[in-house]
Design an enzyme around this catalytic site. Structure first.
Site, PDB file in Angstrom:
ATOM      1  CB  VAL A 233      -4.735 -12.502   0.265  1.00 52.63           C
ATOM      2  CG1 VAL A 233      -4.984 -12.149  -1.193  1.00 52.63           C
ATOM      3  CG2 VAL A 233      -6.057 -12.746   0.984  1.00 52.63           C
ATOM      4  CD  GLU A 234      -0.052  -9.246  -0.164  1.00 55.22           C
ATOM      5  OE1 GLU A 234       1.062  -9.422  -0.688  1.00 55.22           O
ATOM      6  OE2 GLU A 234      -0.921  -8.525  -0.667  1.00 55.22           O
ATOM      7  CB  SER A 235       3.008 -14.847   1.920  1.00 55.73           C
ATOM      8  OG  SER A 235       2.526 -14.888   3.268  1.00 55.73           O
TER       9      SER A 235
ATOM     10  CE1 TYR B 177      -3.756  -8.914  -2.318  1.00 60.70           C
ATOM     11  CE2 TYR B 177      -5.114  -7.307  -1.169  1.00 60.70           C
ATOM     12  CZ  TYR B 177      -3.995  -8.119  -1.224  1.00 60.70           C
ATOM     13  OH  TYR B 177      -3.125  -8.118  -0.162  1.00 60.70           O
TER      14      TYR B 177
END
Length: 534
Positions: A151-153, A255
């Site tokens: 999800v982040e990167s 998110y």
């Protein structure tokens, strides 16, 4: 001497192996790529994944993989609402895997529309999951947090967000240093998969100790505890993500559903006939050697014969191409089959007195100045920040702004950094063996506009010299090499391949990559010298 370190299956070379060709990310559905990027989390995830080192030549682009990615929609298995709910319940997770229409939309998005991205993430997971799971288990955290870096990167260890968050876990500078990561001009341990995971795990554990609810922890990891606390207060003190979601920023609202959807698709990818992208060659086993001198990666590459791009991929935390001299030394990841050669050439490797100057990117003298910028119609704070290579938070701090809203005609205080590359000794050394001179009015035909200053109204002041037939804007350094009838463009802060290409007539991103082979394996960085063939 060899510094003992755990032997791991390559976790850093992943960046070179796990990104298929760009076309893999654009599944041909009825909606366009632009239309599908309507959610802030998806936009950011797409940006991170597409910004990765694209090494499609290292992938086995076989028929099975291609058929999986481009499988017609009607051929991909479909599941009912009850079936998806049941599958979510079967995921061994202490983090609640709720089902609702938003989660369903994200599941469909990843399972049907981003199949190339999921193939890449599946390949990455083979490399990063064992390392991440070991650290999470050691710290007593849920192993399913391993999906969070997706999800982040999108599993990009060198990803940098517009706000400056860096690495697999997208840690901000303050968070990284708070949890013991070394961040300086040469090294950024937020880009080190092991050390950044250790720091992120400590941060997540601290958040859980405060909230006692993993979905709130995820929300706070994305937007910060302050934002979540305000949302809880506005929801009447209810500590439940779905209850406070209406009071959260759009990205944070998406998110947690994105995390649940990605966890689901990664768990049941075979049910959707997804295939993991695979490298063309076996992953190396790596170990760490101790570097006790200031040494450039290029020098190490030259001495022991390991490809420079591979060495950089194995050591993403070395951000300037140079390992600095420190009291304790710096660990360098090497494939184990290079260890004997490293030991035999150790003296040569540590003695980099001449190569250091020749191999690192030009070091540019920097200075700062304050300007007052007048906001134009329809401009946003993000656009202004990107133009001047500063952060939105910095602009808000300089102008004591409470939010990101700006209006036309408003004057903003900006503290910008300028670089003087022409005075750099290393820049001169970089061209020591070339016939290079600054263009003169009577030397060539045509015109080139070279940006030399920025005035306080935000408009560019330019001077014109006569060179070649290209028209260039917003460039600080243009050098001519008569031997190849080409220019050398020195990358400045804020430059991208797209922005450079558009400033030269007849130059495209593909042409830049074709004429500069190293750009096919990594993104550009400040100080890079790019050849512009005319």
């Amino acid at each position: 001497m060899i510094h003992k370190f755990r032997t791991i299956v390559v976790l850093l070379f992943a960046s070179a192996l796990i990104t298929p060709a760009y076309s893999f990310y654009n599944y041909n559905f009825t909606d366009s790529a632009k239309a599908s990027c309507i959610d802030p989390v998806i936009c950011r995830l797409d940006s991170m994944s597409l910004a990765m080192f694209t090494r499609d030549k290292l992938f086995v682009n076989d028929q099975a993989l291609s058929s999986s990615i481009y499988m017609p929609y009607e051929s991909i298995p479909k599941y009912t609402e009850d079936e998806i709910k049941h599958k979510l319940k079967l995921i061994p997770s202490v983090i609640p895997m709720n089902y609702n229409t938003t989660v369903k939309q994200f599941i469909d998005f990843f399972a049907y529309k981003r199949r190339g991205l999921m193939s890449s993430c599946l390949a990455n997971s083979q490399i990063y999951f064992p390392v991440i799971e070991e650290i999470l288990d050691k710290k007593g955290l849920p192993l399913e947090l391993k999906y969070l870096p997706i999800v982040e990167s999108a599993f990009n260890p060198v990803a940098v967000s517009s706000a400056g968050a860096t690495g697999l876990w997208q840690l901000m500078y303050g968070t990284g240093t708070q949890y013991g990561l070394n961040i300086n001009s040469y090294i950024d341990e937020r880009r080190d998969p092991i050390k950044s995971t250790e720091a992120a795990a400590d941060f997540l554990k601290r958040l859980y100790d405060f909230y006692g609810d993993w979905q709130l922890v995820l929300a706070a990891y994305n937007s910060g505890p302050g934002t979540v606390n305000k949302a809880i207060a506005r929801a009447g003190g209810i500590k439940n993500f779905w209850a406070i979601a209406p009071y959260l920023p759009a990205e944070t609202r998406s998110y947690v559903p994105t995390y649940i959807a990605l966890s689901y698709v990664m768990s049941y990818y075979q049910d959707y006939k997804l295939v993991s992208a695979e490298p063309k060659r076996e992953l190396y086993a790596v170990d760490t050697v101790l570097i006790t001198a200031k040494v450039s990666l290029k020098h190490i590459s030259d001495v022991i014969g390991i490809p420079i791009d591979e060495l950089q991929f194995l050591n993403p935390s070395v951000k300037a191409g140079v390992i600095p001299l420190t009291d304790k030394g710096v660990g360098l990841n090497l494939p184990i089959n290079y260890f004997a050669l490293f030991v035999s050439r150790q003296n040569d490797i540590m003695n980099d007195t001449t190569q250091i100057i020749q191999n690192i990117a030009p070091i540019m003298a920097a200075s700062t100045k304050t300007i007052w910028y007048k906001v134009k119609n329809h401009e946003t704070l993000a656009k202004i920040a990107a133009h001047y290579n500063v952060t939105e938070s910095a602009i808000k701090k300089w102008n004591k702004l409470k939010n990101s809203y700006v209006y036309a005609g408003e004057k903003l205080k900006l503290i910008i950094t300028t670089y003087n590359t022409t005075s750099s000794a290393s820049y001169t050394q970089a061209f020591a063996n070339k016939v290079v001179e600054k263009p003169k009015a009577d030397s060539l035909k045509g015109q080139i506009q070279v940006n030399t200053a920025v005035d306080t109204s935000g408009t560019d002041s330019t001077s014109t010299d006569t060179v070649s037939t290209a028209t260039v804007k917003d460039t600080n350094i243009i050098q001519l090499d008569k031997s190849c009838n080409c220019f050398y463009h020195v990358v400045q802060p804020g430059d991208t391949l797209w922005s450079i290409a558009k400033h030269y007539e007849g130059v495209t991103i593909d042409k830049l990559k074709a004429d500069n082979k190293e750009l096919q394996s990594r993104p550009i960085k400040v100080g890079d010298i790019i050849k512009i063939l005319m």
